[in-house]
Design a protein around this motif. Structure first.
Motif, PDB file in Angstrom:
ATOM      1  N   GLY A  59       3.442  11.836   8.750  1.00 24.64           N
ATOM      2  CA  GLY A  59       2.890  13.056   9.320  1.00 24.64           C
ATOM      3  C   GLY A  59       2.356  12.901  10.731  1.00 24.64           C
ATOM      4  N   GLY A  60       2.416  11.683  11.272  1.00 23.20           N
ATOM      5  CA  GLY A  60       1.989  11.454  12.635  1.00 23.20           C
ATOM      6  C   GLY A  60       0.532  11.090  12.784  1.00 23.20           C
ATOM      7  N   ALA A  61      -0.202  10.941  11.668  1.00 22.77           N
ATOM      8  CA  ALA A  61      -1.617  10.592  11.754  1.00 22.77           C
ATOM      9  C   ALA A  61      -1.815   9.156  12.223  1.00 22.77           C
ATOM     10  CB  ALA A  61      -2.296  10.803  10.396  1.00 22.77           C
ATOM     11  N   PRO A  63      -0.128   6.086  14.539  1.00 26.02           N
ATOM     12  CA  PRO A  63       0.849   5.913  15.628  1.00 26.02           C
ATOM     13  C   PRO A  63       2.102   5.164  15.177  1.00 26.02           C
ATOM     14  CG  PRO A  63      -1.368   5.332  16.354  1.00 26.02           C
ATOM     15  CD  PRO A  63      -1.450   5.522  14.867  1.00 26.02           C
ATOM     16  N   LYS A  64       3.219   5.528  15.764  1.00 30.12           N
ATOM     17  CA  LYS A  64       4.483   4.880  15.435  1.00 30.12           C
ATOM     18  C   LYS A  64       4.464   3.394  15.786  1.00 30.12           C
ATOM     19  CE  LYS A  64       6.812   8.555  14.038  1.00 30.12           C
ATOM     20  NZ  LYS A  64       7.344   8.672  12.659  1.00 30.12           N
ATOM     21  N   SER A  65       3.636   3.036  16.742  1.00 28.66           N
ATOM     22  CA  SER A  65       3.549   1.627  17.147  1.00 28.66           C
ATOM     23  C   SER A  65       2.906   0.759  16.073  1.00 28.66           C
ATOM     24  CB  SER A  65       2.744   1.510  18.439  1.00 28.66           C
ATOM     25  OG  SER A  65       1.444   2.057  18.279  1.00 28.66           O
ATOM     26  N   CYS A  66       2.234   1.403  15.127  1.00 29.64           N
ATOM     27  CA  CYS A  66       1.605   0.670  14.024  1.00 29.64           C
ATOM     28  C   CYS A  66       2.623   0.520  12.903  1.00 29.64           C
ATOM     29  CB  CYS A  66       0.364   1.413  13.539  1.00 29.64           C
ATOM     30  SG  CYS A  66      -0.514   0.581  12.215  1.00 29.64           S
ATOM     31  N   LYS A  67       3.009  -0.703  12.613  1.00 32.77           N
ATOM     32  CA  LYS A  67       4.050  -0.966  11.622  1.00 32.77           C
ATOM     33  C   LYS A  67       3.454  -0.953  10.220  1.00 32.77           C
ATOM     34  CE  LYS A  67       8.326  -2.205  10.580  1.00 32.77           C
ATOM     35  NZ  LYS A  67       9.469  -1.316  10.815  1.00 32.77           N
ATOM     36  N   VAL A  68       3.612   0.157   9.535  1.00 34.44           N
ATOM     37  CA  VAL A  68       3.104   0.294   8.166  1.00 34.44           C
ATOM     38  C   VAL A  68       4.187  -0.133   7.185  1.00 34.44           C
ATOM     39  CG1 VAL A  68       2.265   1.915   6.428  1.00 34.44           C
ATOM     40  CG2 VAL A  68       1.544   2.158   8.812  1.00 34.44           C
ATOM     41  N   ARG A 189       9.847  10.129   4.812  1.00 35.36           N
ATOM     42  CA  ARG A 189       9.570   8.742   4.460  1.00 35.36           C
ATOM     43  C   ARG A 189       9.114   8.693   3.003  1.00 35.36           C
ATOM     44  NH1 ARG A 189       7.371   4.475   8.048  1.00 35.36           N
ATOM     45  NH2 ARG A 189       6.420   2.842   6.767  1.00 35.36           N
ATOM     46  N   VAL A 190       9.710   7.792   2.225  1.00 35.94           N
ATOM     47  CA  VAL A 190       9.387   7.673   0.801  1.00 35.94           C
ATOM     48  C   VAL A 190       8.826   6.275   0.529  1.00 35.94           C
ATOM     49  CG1 VAL A 190      10.283   7.718  -1.553  1.00 35.94           C
ATOM     50  CG2 VAL A 190      11.187   9.310   0.145  1.00 35.94           C
ATOM     51  N   PRO A 191       7.576   6.166   0.099  1.00 37.09           N
ATOM     52  CA  PRO A 191       7.027   4.849  -0.237  1.00 37.09           C
ATOM     53  C   PRO A 191       7.823   4.200  -1.372  1.00 37.09           C
ATOM     54  CG  PRO A 191       5.296   6.514  -0.152  1.00 37.09           C
ATOM     55  CD  PRO A 191       6.599   7.244  -0.110  1.00 37.09           C
ATOM     56  N   ILE A 192       8.006   2.894  -1.288  1.00 34.95           N
ATOM     57  CA  ILE A 192       8.708   2.135  -2.320  1.00 34.95           C
ATOM     58  C   ILE A 192       7.725   1.158  -2.950  1.00 34.95           C
ATOM     59  CG2 ILE A 192      10.595   0.547  -2.819  1.00 34.95           C
ATOM     60  CD1 ILE A 192      12.079   1.633  -0.406  1.00 34.95           C
TER      61      ILE A 192
END
Length: 357
Positions: A59-61, A63-68, A189-192
């Motif tokens: 959802g953009g909360a 940052p894309k730079s943070c690799k989750v 995005r779907v959590p696995i």
């Protein structure tokens, strides 16, 4: 055959009313889990945090730079409730999941398991959007399907499955199923979440930080006490009785206490079989064809009353199961599988992997 006007081929999407592709009940809603079960707080927090973090990332909360990490790997000893605790956490959060097992990670057709993972992942994203609920892809016993063990052969499908999971982790919003790649085809995005016993057997780049977050689950004595007490609380057993039961069979898994509970119905089942067949098990002319007929036709089946449980009954059943474990261990055939479980003499079988399962 459905006319393309109704299936929406021109617009690049399918219509549920037209072909019913979105009506498949591949999701698990966990409404079948009835009862007040105990979920370990640490376990619930880990699962809830992983799912929430991934949804917030989409959802953009964050940052894309943070690799989750897209994958949460829950591993640990056998029989400690990894899958069931995960399902209870899903139920508390209202999560609907698409579930896969290790048996689906191999096929006689090269590439089929990898394609299946991508299809299930996209299905979770699509149905989650249509049904308006958070979705998740769960793969049980991942190490049993793609783990590298001694004297086992690595197949092409093993490599494709690993590569597929790594690719989805690196680009979770663009997942293709066929060869045709559509640049603007973005999905949610779907959590696995995957479970297993020994993740040291998995390909190292798959489980590295950034792709998979690891969670080693081995319930504490307090967790075991709470889970077992919740299992037996409707039978009138006190906390002190459960303490004695757990301490008597220290080192046993949660599955063991569930098996003890189930084995208390054996006497009622035995009496029903003898009554239906009209002969005892030790009779020379024992004939249980009538039992077979009723079971197949689901005719005249009994409804057993809950067994009045006492601590002495549970201890007796537990000792019987331990005796069966010891018999298997003494035969040496399954010592590797049963390692980590204490024998009745208090001796713990060796573990070459440093795990109990």
């Amino acid at each position: 055959m459905i006319d393309s006007l109704f299936t929406g081929n021109v617009l690049g999407h399918k219509t549920d009313i037209a072909d019913g592709s979105l009506r498949g009940w591949e999701f698990r809603t966990y409404n079948n889990i009835v009862g007040d079960y105990y979920v370990a707080p640490a376990f619930l927090e880990k699962v809830a945090m992983h799912i929430t973090k991934n949804v917030l990332t989409d959802g953009g909360a964050i940052p894309k730079s943070c690799k989750v990490p897209l994958i949460l790997g829950i591993w640990g000893p056998k029989g400690c409730g990894k899958t069931f605790q995960t399902e209870l956490a899903f139920k508390k959060m209202g999560i609907e999941t698409v579930v896969m097992s290790a048996g689906e990670l191999e096929s006689e057709v090269a590439g089929q398991p990898g394609k299946l993972i991508r299809e299930r992942y996209r299905k979770a994203a699509e149905l989650g959007k249509v049904r308006g609920k958070m979705s998740c892809l769960m793969i049980n016993d991942l190490d049993a399907g793609i783990g590298r063990f001694t004297n086992t052969q690595c197949t092409v499908n093993n490599q494709i499955v690993v590569g597929t999971l790594m690719n989805i982790c690196d680009n979770p919003n663009q997942v293709s199923v066929y060869e045709n790649w559509r640049e603007g085809d973005f999905i949610n995005r779907v959590p696995i979440i995957v479970t297993g016993n020994d993740f040291t057997t998995l390909y190292a780049p798959l489980i590295r930080d950034g792709r998979m977050e690891k969670f080693y689950w081995e319930p504490t004595n307090e967790d075991i006490m709470n889970i077992v007490h919740q299992m037996y609380k409707d039978d009138g057993l006190s906390q002190a009785d459960i303490q004695v039961l757990v301490d008597t069979f220290k080192g046993q898994t949660l599955d063991f206490f569930g098996a003890v509970r189930a084995s208390t119905y054996d006497s009622q089942i035995r009496d029903w079989m003898v009554e239906v067949s009209g002969s005892s098990f030790d009779a020379e002319d024992a004939d249980f064809k009538e039992v077979h007929r009723r079971l197949i036709n689901k005719e005249g089946l009994p409804e057993f009353e809950p067994v009045p449980l006492t601590l002495d009954l549970l201890l007796a059943e537990g000792r019987r199961l331990v005796a069966e474990q010891d018999a298997v261990n003494n035969a040496k055939f399954s010592e590797e599988y049963m390692r980590g479980v204490k024998t009745s003499k208090g001796k713990k079988l060796p573990s070459i992997l440093g795990l109990q399962g």
